[in-house]
Write an enzyme that holds these catalytic residues in place. Structure first.
Site, short mmCIF file in Angstrom:
data_model
loop_
_atom_site.label_atom_id
_atom_site.label_comp_id
_atom_site.label_asym_id
_atom_site.label_seq_id
_atom_site.Cartn_x
_atom_site.Cartn_y
_atom_site.Cartn_z
N GLY A 73 0.83 -1.19 0.00
CA GLY A 73 0.00 0.00 0.00
C GLY A 73 0.86 1.25 0.00
N GLN B 62 3.08 10.01 1.19
CA GLN B 62 4.37 9.32 1.26
C GLN B 62 5.27 9.66 0.08
OE1 GLN B 62 2.47 5.30 2.06
NE2 GLN B 62 4.34 5.14 3.27
N CYS C 1 5.64 -0.45 6.91
CA CYS C 1 5.23 0.76 6.20
C CYS C 1 6.43 1.20 5.38
CB CYS C 1 4.85 1.84 7.22
SG CYS C 1 4.45 3.43 6.45
N LEU C 2 6.20 1.60 4.14
CA LEU C 2 7.32 2.00 3.28
C LEU C 2 8.04 3.24 3.82
CD1 LEU C 2 5.79 1.32 -0.26
CD2 LEU C 2 7.52 -0.03 0.93
N HIS D 97 -4.64 1.46 7.37
CA HIS D 97 -3.27 2.00 7.44
C HIS D 97 -3.09 3.15 6.44
CE1 HIS D 97 1.29 1.22 7.60
NE2 HIS D 97 1.14 2.08 6.60
N GLU D 98 -3.53 2.94 5.19
CA GLU D 98 -3.32 3.98 4.17
C GLU D 98 -4.18 5.21 4.44
OE1 GLU D 98 -0.71 3.66 2.57
OE2 GLU D 98 -0.49 1.51 2.94
N HIS E 169 -2.60 7.47 6.86
CA HIS E 169 -1.58 8.35 6.28
C HIS E 169 -2.19 9.68 5.84
CE1 HIS E 169 2.23 6.23 6.09
NE2 HIS E 169 1.66 5.14 5.63
NI NI Z 1 2.45 3.21 5.55
#
Ligand code: NI
Length: 170
Positions: free
Chosen positions: A46, A51, A93-94, A135-136, A139
């Site tokens: 995701g 991000q 998480c990236l 989660h997304e 963000h």
């Molecule tokens: Ni994330």
């Protein structure tokens, strides 16, 4: 399409609230293409627009990490309408490369949003997909996994991040 560098924890922009997309124009479509390409290149499940440095309410999720491209979900202005139950999973998480945290999330969510074509979508998700959507969407509100973890786990992660920063790995 282009791969965009992903902001890591510590970038103040990640803590900001993203703005709703008012018009799905060429710029938005290009951003979506770049987000999807960046997510796949990073082997993520995701990615949210902030991000990659854009404070726009856009998320991409593919819990197969590109193995089944038909599982790709892109939502513009997503909104959680209903959530039920709770489940604790180890999440990555990236923006926190190579780190994971135990996070509590709803077991089931109903999410509304727009497709890249501007069509209204409503989808129900359970398990890993529910976690990924939650989660997304977090963000987009400037909420990161570290904000959802217990104080103990948060301290532990902060120590790991500081160590990586000192080693020039962050
Ligand atoms: Ni994330």
């Amino acid at each position: 399409m282009a791969i965009i560098s992903i902001l890591k924890y510590g970038e103040p922009l990640l803590l900001e609230k993203s703005h709703p997309v008012e018009k799905i124009d060429e710029e938005v479509r290009r951003l979506i293409d770049d987000m999807v390409e960046t997510m796949y290149a990073s082997e993520g499940v995701g990615l949210a627009a902030p991000q990659v440095g854009k404070l726009k309410r856009i998320i991409a999720v593919d819990i197969s990490a590109g193995e089944h491209p038909e599982e790709l979900i892109v939502l513009i202005n997503p909104d959680i309408k209903t959530e039920e139950g709770s489940v604790i999973t180890e999440e990555g998480c990236l923006s926190f490369p190579d780190l994971t945290l135990e996070i509590e999330r709803p077991r089931y969510v109903k999410v509304k949003g727009l497709s890249p074509e501007g069509k209204e979508l409503e989808l129900e998700a359970e398990g890993l997909l529910a976690c990924a959507l939650s989660h997304e969407i977090d963000h987009l509100n400037g909420v990161l996994i570290i904000n959802r973890a217990s104080p103990l786990k948060r301290d532990l992660m902060m120590r790991k991040i500081r160590k990586k920063m000192r080693a020039g790995e962050w």
